[in-house]
Design an enzyme around this catalytic site. Structure first.
Site, PDB file in Angstrom:
ATOM      1  N   TRP A 119       0.824  -1.207   0.000  1.00  0.00           N
ATOM      2  CA  TRP A 119       0.000   0.000   0.000  1.00  0.00           C
ATOM      3  C   TRP A 119       0.861   1.261   0.000  1.00  0.00           C
ATOM      4  CZ3 TRP A 119      -5.094   1.705   0.079  1.00  0.00           C
ATOM      5  CH2 TRP A 119      -5.298   3.019   0.537  1.00  0.00           C
ATOM      6  N   ASP A 122      -0.231   9.156   0.660  1.00  0.00           N
ATOM      7  CA  ASP A 122       0.191  10.546   0.454  1.00  0.00           C
ATOM      8  C   ASP A 122       1.649  10.705   0.024  1.00  0.00           C
ATOM      9  OD1 ASP A 122      -2.195  10.551   1.816  1.00  0.00           O
ATOM     10  OD2 ASP A 122      -1.602  12.039   3.297  1.00  0.00           O
ATOM     11  N   ARG A 245      -2.946  17.908  11.917  1.00  0.00           N
ATOM     12  CA  ARG A 245      -1.994  17.122  11.139  1.00  0.00           C
ATOM     13  C   ARG A 245      -1.510  17.821   9.861  1.00  0.00           C
ATOM     14  NH1 ARG A 245      -6.890  14.343  11.189  1.00  0.00           N
ATOM     15  NH2 ARG A 245      -8.002  14.052   9.217  1.00  0.00           N
ATOM     16  N   ASP A 246      -0.397  17.286   9.367  1.00  0.00           N
ATOM     17  CA  ASP A 246       0.160  17.586   8.047  1.00  0.00           C
ATOM     18  C   ASP A 246       0.772  18.985   7.947  1.00  0.00           C
ATOM     19  OD1 ASP A 246      -1.008  15.120   7.583  1.00  0.00           O
ATOM     20  OD2 ASP A 246      -2.764  15.967   6.598  1.00  0.00           O
ATOM     21  N   ASP A 333     -11.171  16.199   4.108  1.00  0.00           N
ATOM     22  CA  ASP A 333     -11.422  14.892   4.705  1.00  0.00           C
ATOM     23  C   ASP A 333     -12.821  14.393   4.352  1.00  0.00           C
ATOM     24  OD1 ASP A 333     -11.411  12.655   6.297  1.00  0.00           O
ATOM     25  OD2 ASP A 333     -11.179  13.697   8.189  1.00  0.00           O
TER      26      ASP A 333
END
Length: 642
Positions: A119, A122, A245-246, A333
């Protein structure tokens, strides 16, 4: 803000996540080996059409087919499973499709980046360093489904041919034991490379962490050190533990501080939090939000960068000036699409102001109207350009992904710049290096396609293609066509088979001779009540496959067409991925398709015109595409890398 965190590791926290899927990995490996053997035997034989029964089905027993599971949401990220199949829907009746190894082997791409197996999601921390392009990515080393996320790492001289390096960062600390999640790179003026990334702690709290290369003299940046006092940022008051996040690439302020933004939400309002730092270890949270848009939900993978209003070149993330617009992009999201807005950045007010509030981030423009998510750009100082990566997920079943042993690819890297003609949108175009893969070409000029006609395009094979085409509608037909106030939307239009006065028309890619399977990429033109033409650009997967356990959507949107411009498109076909660009990249669509007959030598290319009232004149050039060299790095190669 203090470096220490209120979150401490559990006393008996388990770090055995990487062993949870050993049996799955073994099963996937055996099936992958069988796929390679079947593929080799298949291509060794001449064939004009694919025989779907040439290999025994490996997915025909419905009783043994596991239920698709939700993945990611409970851990605090967007849904990583196919939401359509997750709901129990199937396109058609009769249970899951009897896939065989021949079909599944064909789906693997030839010139798009993907790891050898398992898998991927991002893109993370892309950068150019000492002669090498570096690409990091979310990766599960233990299976073809989301989970056990670490950072994969690959390097390239040209963004096309890649060497797989050892894993860059693994989940080996309490602050990232449940995942080394998305992050960004910043190159400082002294050459230091800074990597900020989100870690999911042993208690599933999202925190921001600092990492840096162990050896800046190593052009491959193989080894990375995690800052001993991580995490450097924790969720601030008012932000939930799973909504932080991110971090972005940092940009330099006029005060000499570095500034980053991090995605979050407050109730249903998507927000971008802002932090300043001088050393990437301690941070000051700014009171202002960089942007906030009600109703857009959680913002993931925020990106923020300048584009020139005059030059065609890209700009460093820290560049400012009068002739600059800023781009703010978020990954929603809620619907898993990437939205962007153009606007003005006010450094003192710590504010991004969209040019068009009705098309602010999360409302209007998208990078891509197909399967394209969690994208990230970087400034390529070697060629003075801004390059965009995007994650291309799957739309087949999770069980099929496990059987083939891999899931997801990355888009072809795209150059991103402001559309100087409109001033209101970006242009995206494949990097020029992809043209190095072009082989034999066929050119067709001024082909007349009558209403209702389907015309075969005589080329050698149609599985790996680069297509450039232009279309013109008869002027006389335009004048005679009645005006209409009916708006056309690709996803509710009924697809390429639904005929209108001035469309649809375009190309069938990955089609078989009998047209039992085909993927239309097309234009649809409407003459408005003011006499102006309104053009949509669409891609229709509804007839792309006979398989019924595949989500087949119709993608697309409007595309600006200026006076005097012909309708133009470019399509990259690479097995199960189709990337399409209209009007120089004003509107882009990425599709995943899974034909069962239109594979290998049976794949064909057609022109079509389903308009009722007009002929279409088409000119196109089609290149066969070579495969990229994407292979493991070997230590013996190190002495050749400097």
């Amino acid at each position: 803000m203090r470096n220490d965190s209120p979150y401490t590791p559990l006393l008996n926290a388990s770090h055995n996540n990487h062993r949870r899927r050993e049996l799955l990995l073994l099963f996937s490996g055996l099936l992958l080996l069988a796929s390679i053997i079947a593929f080799s035997a298949y291509i060794a034989q001449p064939h004009a059409d694919a025989d779907v029964s040439s290999s025994s089905s490996i997915l025909s027993d419905e009783a043994t087919r596991p239920t698709t599971l939700s993945r990611g949401v409970s851990s605090g990220v967007s849904e990583k499973s196919n939401t359509f199949l997750l709901s129990g829907n199937l396109v058609g009746e009769g249970g899951s499709f009897p896939w065989n190894n021949t079909m599944l082997s064909w789906q693997r791409t030839a010139f798009h980046f993907q790891p050898e197996k398992n898998w991927m999601n991002d893109p993370n921390g892309p950068l150019y360093y000492k002669g090498w392009y570096h690409f990091f990515y979310q990766y599960n080393p233990n299976g073809a489904v989301w989970g056990d996320i670490v950072w994969g790492h690959a390097v390239s001289r040209d963004l096309i041919h890649w060497l797989h390096l050892p894993l860059a960062m693994v989940a080996d600390q309490w602050y990232d034991s449940n995942g080394v999640w998305t992050g960004s790179a910043t190159i400082l003026p002294d050459g230091q490379v800074i990597m900020l990334y989100t870690g999911s702690t042993n208690e599933f709290v999202q925190v921001q962490n600092l990492a840096y290369p162990a050896d800046l003299n190593d052009p491959l940046l193989v080894d990375w050190i995690k800052y001993p006092s991580n995490p450097v940022l924790v969720p601030p008051p008012g932000i939930l533990p799973k909504d932080f996040r991110d971090p972005t690439t940092a940009w330099l302020t006029t005060e000499g501080k570095w500034r980053i933004t991090i995605g979050s939400k407050i109730n249903k309002t998507g927000v971008a939090l802002v932090y300043d730092t001088v050393d990437f270890k301690t941070y000051e949270r700014k009171d202002m939000l960089l942007n906030a848009v009600p109703g857009t939900g959680m913002w993931e993978c925020v990106d923020f960068f300048p584009v020139s209003m005059k030059s065609e070149n890209g700009l460093d993330t820290s560049f400012t000036g009068d002739e600059v617009k800023h781009v703010m992009k978020v990954s929603l999201d809620d619907d898993r699409h990437d939205y962007y807005a153009l606007g003005t950045y006010d450094e003192k007010k710590v504010k991004f102001i969209a040019d068009d509030f009705e098309n602010d981030v999360g409302i209007g423009l998208r990078y891509d109207y197909g399967i394209f998510y969690a994208s990230k750009t970087f400034y390529d100082q070697k060629k003075d350009r801004r390059v965009l990566w995007g994650w291309i997920g799957e739309s087949d079943s999770e069980y099929a992904d496990v059987a083939k042993g891999w899931a997801s690819v990355q888009s072809i890297p795209r150059i991103v710049k402001l559309d100087k003609k409109t001033g209101s949108n970006l242009l995206q175009w494949p990097v020029a290096e992809v043209e190095s893969l072009r082989l034999r070409s066929d050119e067709f000029q001024n082909l007349k396609v009558k209403p209702g006609a389907v015309v075969s395009v005589d080329i050698e094979t149609a599985t790996q293609l680069d297509i450039v085409a232009e279309f013109e509608i008869d002027k006389e037909a335009l004048e005679k066509t009645a005006q209409s106030n009916v708006e056309y939307e690709c996803n509710t239009s009924g697809g390429a088979s639904r005929r209108g006065a001035l469309g649809p028309f375009g190309l069938y890619v990955l089609a078989d001779n009998g047209l039992s399977e085909y993927t239309p990429v097309y234009f649809y033109v409407v003459k408005g009540i003011n006499g102006k033409l309104h053009t949509s650009f669409c891609s229709d997967q509804s007839r792309s496959s006979l398989a019924n356990d595949v989500h087949k959507q119709i993608y697309g949107s409007v595309v600006p067409v200026l006076e005097g411009e012909k309708l133009s498109l470019r399509i990259l076909v690479d097995h199960s991925i189709v990337e399409s660009f209209a009007q120089g990249g004003r509107t882009c669509i990425t599709s995943r398709v899974y034909p069962t007959r239109a594979i290998y030598g049976a794949a064909r290319l057609f022109l079509f015109n389903n308009a009722i009232e007009t002929n279409v004149t088409a000119s196109l050039k089609v290149w066969q595409m070579n495969s990229a060299f994407i292979r493991p790095y070997h230590p013996d190669q190190k002495r050749q890398t400097s």
